[in-house]
Design an enzyme around this catalytic site. Structure first.
Site, PDB file in Angstrom:
ATOM      1  N   CYS A   1      -8.233   0.506 -10.814  1.00 17.90           N
ATOM      2  CA  CYS A   1      -8.626   0.918 -11.962  1.00 17.90           C
ATOM      3  C   CYS A   1      -9.527   1.951 -12.227  1.00 17.90           C
ATOM      4  O   CYS A   1     -10.662   1.560 -11.771  1.00 17.90           O
ATOM      5  CB  CYS A   1      -8.676  -0.136 -13.217  1.00 17.90           C
ATOM      6  SG  CYS A   1      -7.320  -1.121 -13.255  1.00 17.90           S
TER       7      CYS A   1
ATOM      8  N   ARG B   1      -8.069   5.093  -7.545  1.00 19.12           N
ATOM      9  CA  ARG B   1      -8.709   3.745  -7.781  1.00 19.12           C
ATOM     10  C   ARG B   1      -7.365   2.861  -8.330  1.00 19.12           C
ATOM     11  O   ARG B   1      -7.579   1.732  -8.457  1.00 19.12           O
ATOM     12  CB  ARG B   1      -9.598   3.556  -8.878  1.00 19.12           C
ATOM     13  CG  ARG B   1     -10.931   4.291  -8.233  1.00 19.12           C
ATOM     14  CD  ARG B   1     -12.269   4.635  -9.617  1.00 19.12           C
ATOM     15  NE  ARG B   1     -12.396   3.350  -9.875  1.00 19.12           N
ATOM     16  CZ  ARG B   1     -13.339   2.468  -9.220  1.00 19.12           C
ATOM     17  NH1 ARG B   1     -13.976   3.072  -8.199  1.00 19.12           N
ATOM     18  NH2 ARG B   1     -13.553   1.188  -9.512  1.00 19.12           N
TER      19      ARG B   1
ATOM     20  N   TRP C   1      -4.610  -0.136 -11.992  1.00 19.53           N
ATOM     21  CA  TRP C   1      -3.897  -1.080 -10.920  1.00 19.53           C
ATOM     22  C   TRP C   1      -3.949  -2.572 -11.315  1.00 19.53           C
ATOM     23  O   TRP C   1      -4.786  -3.043 -11.634  1.00 19.53           O
ATOM     24  CB  TRP C   1      -4.958  -1.204  -9.643  1.00 19.53           C
ATOM     25  CG  TRP C   1      -4.508  -1.491  -8.405  1.00 19.53           C
ATOM     26  CD1 TRP C   1      -3.896  -1.044  -7.434  1.00 19.53           C
ATOM     27  CD2 TRP C   1      -4.674  -3.080  -8.031  1.00 19.53           C
ATOM     28  NE1 TRP C   1      -3.515  -1.955  -6.333  1.00 19.53           N
ATOM     29  CE2 TRP C   1      -4.185  -3.120  -6.607  1.00 19.53           C
ATOM     30  CE3 TRP C   1      -5.315  -4.117  -8.565  1.00 19.53           C
ATOM     31  CZ2 TRP C   1      -4.028  -4.392  -5.889  1.00 19.53           C
ATOM     32  CZ3 TRP C   1      -5.393  -5.055  -7.979  1.00 19.53           C
ATOM     33  CH2 TRP C   1      -4.843  -5.363  -6.448  1.00 19.53           C
TER      34      TRP C   1
ATOM     35  N   ASN D   1     -12.105  -1.999 -16.401  1.00 18.92           N
ATOM     36  CA  ASN D   1     -11.770  -2.299 -15.172  1.00 18.92           C
ATOM     37  C   ASN D   1     -12.283  -3.608 -14.924  1.00 18.92           C
ATOM     38  O   ASN D   1     -13.688  -3.741 -15.061  1.00 18.92           O
ATOM     39  CB  ASN D   1     -12.541  -1.291 -14.159  1.00 18.92           C
ATOM     40  CG  ASN D   1     -12.499  -1.540 -12.594  1.00 18.92           C
ATOM     41  OD1 ASN D   1     -11.490  -2.330 -12.222  1.00 18.92           O
ATOM     42  ND2 ASN D   1     -13.562  -0.988 -12.016  1.00 18.92           N
ATOM     43  N   GLY D   2     -11.864  -4.532 -14.226  1.00 21.12           N
ATOM     44  CA  GLY D   2     -12.291  -5.695 -13.951  1.00 21.12           C
ATOM     45  C   GLY D   2     -11.449  -6.811 -14.101  1.00 21.12           C
ATOM     46  O   GLY D   2     -10.304  -6.856 -14.559  1.00 21.12           O
TER      47      GLY D   2
ATOM     48  N   GLU E   1      -7.729  -2.255  13.535  1.00 20.68           N
ATOM     49  CA  GLU E   1      -7.901  -1.466  12.608  1.00 20.68           C
ATOM     50  C   GLU E   1      -6.621  -0.486  12.679  1.00 20.68           C
ATOM     51  O   GLU E   1      -6.189   0.033  11.545  1.00 20.68           O
ATOM     52  CB  GLU E   1      -9.205  -0.536  12.787  1.00 20.68           C
ATOM     53  CG  GLU E   1      -9.468   0.943  12.157  1.00 20.68           C
ATOM     54  CD  GLU E   1      -9.039   0.916  10.806  1.00 20.68           C
ATOM     55  OE1 GLU E   1      -9.206  -0.092  10.042  1.00 20.68           O
ATOM     56  OE2 GLU E   1      -8.864   1.996  10.008  1.00 20.68           O
TER      57      GLU E   1
ATOM     58  N   LYS F   1      -4.048   0.732   9.563  1.00 21.91           N
ATOM     59  CA  LYS F   1      -3.787   1.935   9.240  1.00 21.91           C
ATOM     60  C   LYS F   1      -2.221   2.251   9.195  1.00 21.91           C
ATOM     61  O   LYS F   1      -1.630   2.824   8.185  1.00 21.91           O
ATOM     62  CB  LYS F   1      -4.242   3.145  10.016  1.00 21.91           C
ATOM     63  CG  LYS F   1      -5.622   3.485   9.985  1.00 21.91           C
ATOM     64  CD  LYS F   1      -6.151   4.099   8.866  1.00 21.91           C
ATOM     65  CE  LYS F   1      -6.469   3.145   7.757  1.00 21.91           C
ATOM     66  NZ  LYS F   1      -7.667   2.885   7.552  1.00 21.91           N
TER      67      LYS F   1
ATOM     68  N   GLU G   1      -0.465   0.174   6.109  1.00 16.25           N
ATOM     69  CA  GLU G   1      -1.098   0.776   4.916  1.00 16.25           C
ATOM     70  C   GLU G   1      -0.317   2.117   4.453  1.00 16.25           C
ATOM     71  O   GLU G   1       0.221   2.362   3.476  1.00 16.25           O
ATOM     72  CB  GLU G   1      -2.470   0.629   4.294  1.00 16.25           C
ATOM     73  CG  GLU G   1      -3.311   1.185   5.246  1.00 16.25           C
ATOM     74  CD  GLU G   1      -4.859   0.789   4.625  1.00 16.25           C
ATOM     75  OE1 GLU G   1      -5.191   0.358   3.814  1.00 16.25           O
ATOM     76  OE2 GLU G   1      -5.597   1.308   5.379  1.00 16.25           O
TER      77      GLU G   1
ATOM     78  N   HIS H   1       0.405 -15.507  24.821  1.00 11.79           N
ATOM     79  CA  HIS H   1       0.331 -16.615  24.275  1.00 11.79           C
ATOM     80  C   HIS H   1       1.335 -17.045  22.991  1.00 11.79           C
ATOM     81  O   HIS H   1       0.876 -17.936  22.083  1.00 11.79           O
ATOM     82  CB  HIS H   1      -1.246 -17.181  23.909  1.00 11.79           C
ATOM     83  CG  HIS H   1      -2.233 -17.220  24.770  1.00 11.79           C
ATOM     84  ND1 HIS H   1      -1.960 -18.343  25.983  1.00 11.79           N
ATOM     85  CD2 HIS H   1      -2.757 -16.181  25.482  1.00 11.79           C
ATOM     86  CE1 HIS H   1      -2.901 -18.050  26.604  1.00 11.79           C
ATOM     87  NE2 HIS H   1      -3.400 -16.742  26.525  1.00 11.79           N
TER      88      HIS H   1
ATOM     89  N   LYS I   1      -8.163   2.496  -4.064  1.00  9.99           N
ATOM     90  CA  LYS I   1      -9.273   2.712  -2.900  1.00  9.99           C
ATOM     91  C   LYS I   1     -10.323   1.813  -2.931  1.00  9.99           C
ATOM     92  O   LYS I   1     -10.999   1.354  -1.924  1.00  9.99           O
ATOM     93  CB  LYS I   1      -9.937   4.207  -3.349  1.00  9.99           C
ATOM     94  CG  LYS I   1     -11.080   4.740  -2.576  1.00  9.99           C
ATOM     95  CD  LYS I   1     -10.630   5.086  -0.942  1.00  9.99           C
ATOM     96  CE  LYS I   1     -11.665   5.424  -0.243  1.00  9.99           C
ATOM     97  NZ  LYS I   1     -11.058   5.624   1.206  1.00  9.99           N
TER      98      LYS I   1
HETATM   99  O1  M6R Z   1     -14.986   0.621  -0.009  1.00 10.41           O
HETATM  100  P1  M6R Z   1     -14.866  -0.581   1.286  1.00 10.41           P
HETATM  101  O2  M6R Z   1     -15.176   0.141   2.620  1.00 10.41           O
HETATM  102  O3  M6R Z   1     -15.504  -1.632   1.089  1.00 10.41           O
HETATM  103  O4  M6R Z   1     -13.344  -1.008   1.275  1.00 10.41           O
HETATM  104  C1  M6R Z   1     -12.988  -2.239   1.968  1.00 10.41           C
HETATM  105  C2  M6R Z   1     -11.332  -2.184   2.113  1.00 10.41           C
HETATM  106  O5  M6R Z   1     -10.708  -2.449   0.752  1.00 10.41           O
HETATM  107  C3  M6R Z   1     -10.687  -0.948   2.803  1.00 10.41           C
HETATM  108  O6  M6R Z   1     -11.434  -0.674   4.246  1.00 10.41           O
HETATM  109  C4  M6R Z   1      -9.183  -1.070   2.911  1.00 10.41           C
HETATM  110  O7  M6R Z   1      -8.928  -1.941   3.800  1.00 10.41           O
HETATM  111  C5  M6R Z   1      -8.756   0.407   3.111  1.00 10.41           C
HETATM  112  N1  M6R Z   1      -7.384   0.509   2.597  1.00 10.41           N
HETATM  113  C6  M6R Z   1      -8.324   0.779   4.551  1.00 10.41           C
HETATM  114  O8  M6R Z   1      -7.882   1.850   4.932  1.00 10.41           O
END
Ligand code: M6R
Length: 606
Positions: free
Chosen positions: A2, A27, A75, A101-102, A476, A480, A483, A499, A601
């Site tokens: 949000c 956001r 969101w 937001n929250g 990681e 990527k 997502e 395993h 984000k």
């Molecule tokens: O703002 P932050 O780095 O604390 O965010 C952490 C995760 O929410 C963030 O890395 C998320 O996994 C992203 N979508 C990765 O691309």
């Protein structure tokens, strides 16, 4: 999670307000709305489901007259994605409107009480209780400020709230608790927003509100007060380091690609961070028991750092995903919790820091956003200086965090005497080769990576495999892929494959193997064994490796050969190649690259 925004001026502000939520859209982007006071006793609200551009056009946001307004991009947490649940929410008499937001954790109790007292709720959200509560208190005190403060005192949970009222048309009232909120001071208008990307087109001057404070903002002034005592609080006006061009796409089709291309610069910025700062943090990691924490991408970055500390730094720290931190961590005054976060606002990581503080641990953070909650919470801070990262996916910020943590681990090794200063300097020199090697990867390899992505875009399952420091890079990279392309991907140690997961290997399951350079012989051989195991079961294998003498082994189905570079930098370059693979897969599948479905984000809720 949000985005909230407010603008107050002497002239019409609708377009600026829309621009603010457009800039905050990363956001949250399932619905949006605006509310404006314009002389009438009723606040005008327009809102709907969909992205800002689409809803703004449909609901004619820009045609709303008025000089005081708030806006929101959502969101969803409480309540489905519907027009009714979109913010802003208004009081029964439509004389108050709020955006939030929250999460208001006591909303059910408040809603029951307010309903008994005759308030009519129109949405399923937790937010709506705020505005009815203010309305309720206003009827008693006839003061908007008093009613706002009385309402806030009853709220439990986390919140950043911006409120307007037709009773005080020249003010925006706002407050925060564990959710970000910032005031922007412009020449012809003032702003409130979840973060400064909202108003960076108009001003770089900002004031941060702390938990336990609220603010009343007018077009040419602002005041901040303590919620507990009502006393005025003086806060420094800060000059923000980013400008509006940095947050534009600059000719790239997507922010993700732009940010991938910014990595050479970002790596240089990470390498230019003052040595004294790195040394300081390294010293703390040596003096204390180090625990690294982050979540999502930043958790994988802390796992990468765990290997760097273990291999070069002379001790293996814990790396805990911050969402699980409170369940696992047992800290004391000898602990140092080092958090890693692009936004500096992630709820889980902030909570980990709070838990650490409660257990008397020292805290430190590596964050990208100046003035963010984490930046203001920790005892020691390193600001990444990576510039704004707008795409919901973290790319350049993550690479920068890897570089900074590598520097800290090397310095820790020197302090502990596990590596010599000469060796540490040699590795830093290696890191300096990364920007050029990334440039060459982008120039010479993107075409090939695009071709592979297209050819394999029918595949719905990927395994990303790596050993040792290549293992977090694999995790990681799998994240990527998931997502941005919505394709199932799992990252795991290549040794773990046999395993159980190996049962999944067939022609419908692709594997990506992050190969260590040949000079890491044992690691190379172990990784090759996994490759052979996959090959034997008929699976497609994409190898990502540095260019070395001789041909790449023929067992791979495809190989992304990265430009010749010091072997130490292989994982950093492999991560960039994997970013491109995910990007081009998502482009081929026509995904919403910068704002993938269901994501946001900055995840500022539990
Ligand atoms: O703002 P932050 O780095 O604390 O965010 C952490 C995760 O929410 C963030 O890395 C998320 O996994 C992203 N979508 C990765 O691309």
């Amino acid at each position: 999670m949000c985005g909230i925004a407010g603008v107050i001026s002497l002239g019409d502000i609708a377009e600026r307000l829309v621009q603010c939520i457009h800039n905050l859209e990363y956001r949250g982007y399932d619905s949006c709305g605006v509310a404006m006071v314009n002389g009438s006793p009723h606040i005008h609200v327009r809102k709907n489901i969909g992205a800002v551009a689409e809803v703004s056009e449909k609901e004619r946001f820009s045609s709303l007259a008025g000089h005081t307004g708030i806006a929101h991009t959502r969101w969803a947490t409480h309540g489905k994605v519907t027009r009714e649940n979109a913010h802003p929410h208004s009081s029964c008499a439509a004389d108050f409107s709020v955006t939030h937001n929250g999460i208001i954790s006591n909303h059910e109790r408040l809603r029951a009480r307010l309903t008994r007292d005759g308030h009519k709720f129109l949405s399923e959200t937790d937010t709506e209780v705020i505005v009815h509560l203010v309305e309720d208190y206003f009827m008693k005190s006839m003061s908007v400020e008093k009613a706002f403060v009385a309402a806030i005192r009853e709220l439990e949970g986390t919140y950043a709230v911006a409120m307007i009222s037709s009773h005080e048309p020249d003010r925006i009232f706002c407050v925060r608790k564990e959710s970000p909120l910032i005031i922007g001071l412009g020449t012809d208008a003032n702003y409130v927003a979840s973060d400064f990307n909202a108003f960076v087109d108009h001003t770089k001057k900002a004031v941060f509100i702390e938990d336990g404070e609220y603010a009343v903002v007018a077009h040419d002034s602002h005041s901040i007060k303590s919620i507990a005592t009502g006393e005025a609080v003086c806060r420094e006006v800060l000059e923000l380091p980013w400008d509006s061009e940095m947050a534009q796409k600059g000719g790239f089709p997507h922010y993700m690609l732009k940010e991938i291309y910014e990595q050479p610069t970002v790596v240089n910025s990470a390498l230019d961070i003052d040595e004294a700062k790195i040394e300081n943090l390294a010293r703390l990691t040596v003096e204390k028991n180090l625990v690294l924490t982050g979540v999502g991408t930043t958790f994988y970055i802390t796992q990468f750092a765990q290997y760097m500390f273990s291999i070069y730094g002379g001790a293996t720290p814990l790396a805990l995903s911050s969402d699980e931190f409170r369940h696992l961590a047992r800290m004391n005054k000898d602990s140092l919790v080092l958090a890693v976060s692009q936004s500096g606002e992630t709820y889980d990581t902030l909570t980990a820091l709070r838990v650490a503080k409660n257990q008397r641990a020292s805290t430190a953070a590596i964050v990208n956003v100046m003035g963010s909650s984490m930046a203001r919470t920790v005892d020691s801070l390193i600001l990444q200086g990576s510039g704004p990262e707008i795409c919901v996916l973290s790319t350049k910020a993550a690479l920068s965090q890897m570089i900074i943590l590598t520097r800290v681990a090397l310095e820790a090794g020197v302090l502990r005497g596990t590596i010599t200063r000469k060796e540490a300097n040699a590795r830093i020199k290696d890191l300096r080769a990364i920007p050029d090697a990334i440039e060459r990867t982008l120039n010479e390899k993107s075409g090939f990576i695009h071709t592979i992505a297209k050819a394999q875009s029918h595949i719905n399952h990927w395994l990303f495999l790596g050993r040792e420091r290549y293992y977090p890079v694999a995790r990681e990279s799998a994240l990527k892929m998931k997502e941005v392309s919505y394709v199932h991907a799992e990252g795991m140690p290549s040794g773990f494959l046999k395993h159980g997961t190996i049962a999944l290997i067939d022609e419908k399951m692709n594997s990506v193997v992050f190969m260590p350079p040949k000079e890491q012989k044992e690691l190379y051989d172990l990784s090759m064994s996994s490759v052979e195991e996959i090959r034997a079961r008929g699976g497609y294998i994409l190898g990502i490796m540095l260019e070395e003498k001789g041909k790449p082994p023929g067992v791979f189905s495809d190989v992304i050969t990265l430009p010749k570079a010091p072997s130490f930098v292989a994982p950093y370059l492999q991560m960039v190649a994997a970013q491109l693979l995910s990007y081009f897969t998502a482009v081929t599948l026509k995904r919403n690259i910068d704002r993938p479905r269901s994501l946001a984000k900055s995840v500022t809720v539990a």
